[in-house]
Design an enzyme around this catalytic site. Structure first.
Site, PDB file in Angstrom:
ATOM      1  N   SER A   1     -42.097  39.583 -10.084  1.00 38.16           N
ATOM      2  CA  SER A   1     -43.179  38.966  -9.324  1.00 38.16           C
ATOM      3  C   SER A   1     -42.694  37.668  -8.673  1.00 38.16           C
ATOM      4  CB  SER A   1     -44.396  38.737 -10.228  1.00 38.16           C
ATOM      5  OG  SER A   1     -45.506  38.277  -9.501  1.00 38.16           O
ATOM      6  N   LEU A   2     -43.253  36.520  -9.064  1.00 40.67           N
ATOM      7  CA  LEU A   2     -42.784  35.231  -8.541  1.00 40.67           C
ATOM      8  C   LEU A   2     -41.262  35.105  -8.653  1.00 40.67           C
ATOM      9  CD1 LEU A   2     -42.997  32.132  -7.853  1.00 40.67           C
ATOM     10  CD2 LEU A   2     -43.125  31.820 -10.333  1.00 40.67           C
TER      11      LEU A   2
ATOM     12  N   HIS B   1     -51.259  41.314  -7.792  1.00 42.97           N
ATOM     13  CA  HIS B   1     -50.602  42.572  -7.410  1.00 42.97           C
ATOM     14  C   HIS B   1     -51.584  43.729  -7.283  1.00 42.97           C
ATOM     15  CE1 HIS B   1     -46.712  40.732  -7.570  1.00 42.97           C
ATOM     16  NE2 HIS B   1     -47.024  40.220  -8.744  1.00 42.97           N
TER      17      HIS B   1
ATOM     18  N   GLN C   1     -45.345  42.656  -1.586  1.00 47.00           N
ATOM     19  CA  GLN C   1     -45.413  42.431  -3.040  1.00 47.00           C
ATOM     20  C   GLN C   1     -46.739  41.817  -3.477  1.00 47.00           C
ATOM     21  OE1 GLN C   1     -44.500  39.059  -5.200  1.00 47.00           O
ATOM     22  NE2 GLN C   1     -42.463  39.757  -5.779  1.00 47.00           N
TER      23      GLN C   1
ATOM     24  N   ARG D   1     -47.698  30.420  -1.372  1.00 46.00           N
ATOM     25  CA  ARG D   1     -48.120  31.627  -2.093  1.00 46.00           C
ATOM     26  C   ARG D   1     -49.044  31.267  -3.253  1.00 46.00           C
ATOM     27  NH1 ARG D   1     -46.036  34.752  -6.680  1.00 46.00           N
ATOM     28  NH2 ARG D   1     -46.027  37.003  -6.284  1.00 46.00           N
TER      29      ARG D   1
ATOM     30  N   GLN E   1     -44.628  34.269 -13.471  1.00 42.84           N
ATOM     31  CA  GLN E   1     -45.710  33.465 -14.023  1.00 42.84           C
ATOM     32  C   GLN E   1     -46.022  33.913 -15.443  1.00 42.84           C
ATOM     33  OE1 GLN E   1     -48.715  33.032 -11.100  1.00 42.84           O
ATOM     34  NE2 GLN E   1     -50.212  32.085 -12.438  1.00 42.84           N
TER      35      GLN E   1
END
Length: 298
Positions: A90-91, A197, A246, A115, A12
């Site tokens: 991440s994503l 996170h 995560q 998500r 992102q």
């Protein structure tokens, strides 16, 4: 010839107006996948990607599926996509897993959307923020976070000297003050909607856990270096557990790239929108004294 090829997928923040439009217009496969995504999601994400403003693309429920879609389509449309290893920030880990065959395109897109919507709801109900700390050793940033009252943690280990912290607004602001006093070049609040996170994302866990558990995972075609462990993973059960963890755990990007370098990667290709990961890989490899080739596939 390269020893081993690593393909990395952005997260992102890498979105931009007009993203994936040229792919859609030039490739029948890209058009098929993007049209299918509109159908799966039940709204025209392609219209937002191609014609929306930067502001339209900022909402988490839009950003995450848009970045995933661009990245996955770019990988599928690349003639020479043949990774020895993959990782995503991440994503981007969802993009990496789908591109490596650990789950189907349809399942991955549905999972990303769940998500994204759960994280957006979480951000609206549990206020939080993030900030980038530049120019301090990682250990110093961690000790500053530990010293602050309230919840703030090191959330993204982007490269040596660049750590993103995440948590409660006042705690993040205090940590930024202390970081500047300790000699940080910069401690900048990020334009994000919540404390990604960090444990503040915990309310999103139940729905995501249910969705991950219901998704069929396969052994990927190559090892996936996951954010939570920074280790090469191929076991579907381990991959699923790490993917859920995560949500509330730090992104160990620096550690992941170092692990890929140690395992022989000397070619890195960023697949998807933006070029942020190229810069991070270059810094990490340089700090390790490694010569690598870096490029992108947009």
């Amino acid at each position: 010839m390269y020893n081993k090829k690593a393909y990395v997928f952005p997260g992102q923040g890498s979105q931009f107006p007009g993203m994936a439009k040229s792919l859609y217009e030039s490739s029948p496969l890209a058009k098929e996948l993007i049209d299918k995504a509109d159908e799966i999601l039940g709204f025209s994400i392609s219209d937002i990607m191609f014609n929306g403003s930067a502001e339209d693309l900022k909402a988490t429920r839009v950003t995450q599926p848009a970045v995933f879609l661009h990245s996955y389509v770019a990988a599928r449309c690349a003639d020479d996509f043949a990774p020895d290893m993959v990782a995503g920030h991440s994503l981007g880990e969802f993009s990496a897993l789908a591109a490596a065959g650990a789950m189907s395109f349809e399942d991955a897109l549905k999972l990303v959307y769940i998500r994204a919507t759960q994280m957006q709801l979480c951000c609206e109900s549990v206020p939080g923020t993030m900030a980038a700390v530049i120019g301090l050793p990682t250990e110093k940033v961690e000790s500053i976070c530990d010293s602050v009252d309230g919840l703030v943690i090191a959330a993204n280990y982007n490269c040596d000297g660049q750590v993103v912290i995440s948590g409660e607004k006042e705690a993040v602001e205090k940590a930024c003050e202390l970081a500047k006093e300790a000699g940080a070049k910069r401690a900048l609040p990020l334009a994000v909607s919540g404390a990604f996170h960090s444990p503040l994302m915990e309310p999103a866990r139940a729905k995501l856990a249910e969705a991950i558990e219901a998704t069929e995972f396969h052994a990927p075609a190559c090892p996936v270096y996951q954010n939570v462990t920074a280790c090469a993973e191929t076991d579907p059960a381990t991959i699923k557990a790490n993917l859920l963890a995560q949500l509330t755990s730090p992104v160990k990007w620096t550690q992941s790239v170092k692990a890929m370098l140690a395992d022989g990667a000397d070619y890195f290709c960023e697949v998807g929108p933006g070029t942020v990961l190229q810069g991070l890989v270059k810094r990490i490899a340089g700090a390790e004294g490694k010569e690598v080739s870096i490029e992108s596939k947009l």
